[in-house]
Design an enzyme around this catalytic site. Structure first.
Site, PDB file in Angstrom:
ATOM      1  N   ARG A 230       0.850  -1.185   0.000  1.00 17.52           N
ATOM      2  CA  ARG A 230       0.000   0.000   0.000  1.00 17.52           C
ATOM      3  C   ARG A 230       0.889   1.239   0.000  1.00 17.52           C
ATOM      4  NH1 ARG A 230      -3.421  -2.851  -1.530  1.00 17.52           N
ATOM      5  NH2 ARG A 230      -5.582  -3.109  -0.776  1.00 17.52           N
ATOM      6  N   GLU A 259      -2.970   8.197  -4.054  1.00 22.75           N
ATOM      7  CA  GLU A 259      -3.387   7.297  -5.131  1.00 22.75           C
ATOM      8  C   GLU A 259      -4.828   7.602  -5.513  1.00 22.75           C
ATOM      9  OE1 GLU A 259      -4.108   2.551  -5.552  1.00 22.75           O
ATOM     10  OE2 GLU A 259      -2.135   3.129  -4.781  1.00 22.75           O
ATOM     11  N   HIS A 278      -1.603   0.339  -9.873  1.00 22.36           N
ATOM     12  CA  HIS A 278      -2.247  -0.618  -8.961  1.00 22.36           C
ATOM     13  C   HIS A 278      -2.879  -1.767  -9.751  1.00 22.36           C
ATOM     14  CE1 HIS A 278      -4.121  -0.800  -4.668  1.00 22.36           C
ATOM     15  NE2 HIS A 278      -3.858  -2.010  -5.133  1.00 22.36           N
TER      16      HIS A 278
END
Length: 317
Positions: A230, A259, A278
């Site tokens: 993450r 993000e 991602h």
């Protein structure tokens, strides 16, 4: 789960929400579950969206009889608020923990090799310019943060390279394939002189900002940093500074903080930084992988076997 529980739950309704994804509906039915609309008869929920904690909280208010909830991804930080609110309510919560380990580990290896071989810089080149700045993964000192399924799969992939791998985890305990396994308080110690740092951990209060300027400074000059966990686990400002100074040889990021990474962010223009949006687990096979987990856990809900991927609500993953 006892046979009596399974018998009691046989025929009870499981809702696939907010979207009744066909592969998930089929998985529930293959396992012997009954898919129904969200109402007072609903006892199980398969959540089909990658986020939407507030929406899920509203769904639980509308269906107070729910006993089990399946979340779609390994990381559950997007549902942190609702998970904190339901702690201790007796429900079983499961995630996609371990489902995507192999594709994410493969992506981590891809980013690592790309960063070591300076592919981000070379891919942007518009003229022929040779240099000797590439590094090898063979025999490298590698630090991996996290000890879940991704790390287990990654350790197997690293075997042919003869890398010496140190795993950093929350709890003490060895991990097969790691040269050493230490707790997070020793991260700076094991990072000292390492040539590769890979983040494959869940985002929790403990891991947020774990990879800071001190950790990055401890790495060997020219080391590379990879993140498939993450984004907020790495201090973004510290990473930008380390890349700009030349101390780091590169970075491979599938996740970032913030993000999505906004246009114009310094990481986009860092010559030795490769960013993927991602997508480490975004394969054509991903829906089928999740469907397998759902089918398994529906069977467990109905009394056949144990749940897989149970979320530790106290730990946050």
């Amino acid at each position: 789960m006892t046979d009596a529980s399974g018998a009691r739950r046989s025929g009870t309704s499981i809702a696939v929400v907010p979207e009744a994804a066909p592969e998930l509906v089929a998985a529930v039915e293959r396992a012997g579950g009954v898919v129904g609309p969200l109402d007072e008869r609903t006892r199980g929920i398969v959540w089909s969206a990658s986020s939407g904690g507030d929406d899920l909280a509203e769904v639980l208010r509308r269906a107070p009889g729910v006993e089990w909830v399946q979340l779609p991804w390994a990381g559950v930080d997007g549902f942190a608020d609702v998970l904190a609110a339901v702690r201790g309510d007796g429900r079983t919560w499961t995630s996609g923990k371990g489902v995507y380990s192999r594709p994410v580990a493969e992506h981590a290896l891809t980013l690592t090799l790309a960063a070591l071989r300076r592919l981000p810089r070379r891919a942007r080149a518009v003229e022929w310019r040779r240099d000797e700045s590439s590094r090898s993964l063979f025999g490298a000192d590698v630090v991996v943060i996290g000890a879940g399924g991704i790390t287990a799969a990654l350790l197997r992939l690293l075997v042919p390279f003869g890398a010496r791998v140190s795993v950093v985890r929350r709890r003490a305990g060895d991990l097969e394939g790691a040269a050493r396994t230490v707790t997070t308080d020793r991260l700076v110690e094991v990072a000292a002189g390492a040539g590769v740092l890979i983040v494959a951990a869940a985002l929790t209060d403990e891991t947020r900002g774990l990879v800071d300027a001190d950790v990055l400074a401890a790495l060997a000059p020219g080391a590379v940093v990879v993140n498939v966990g993450r984004g907020p686990i790495i201090d973004t400002d510290a990473l930008v500074t380390a890349l700009a100074s030349g101390h780091l040889g590169g970075a491979g990021l599938d996740v970032t903080d913030p993000e999505p990474l906004p246009v114009g962010h310094p990481l986009w223009s860092a010559p030795d930084c490769l960013i993927t949006p991602h997508v480490a687990d975004a394969l054509a096979t991903t829906p089928a992988l999740l469907a397998e987990r759902v089918e398994h856990n529906v069977r467990a809900f109905l009394g056949e076997g144990e749940f897989d991927g149970v979320i530790d609500l106290d730990a946050g993953y």
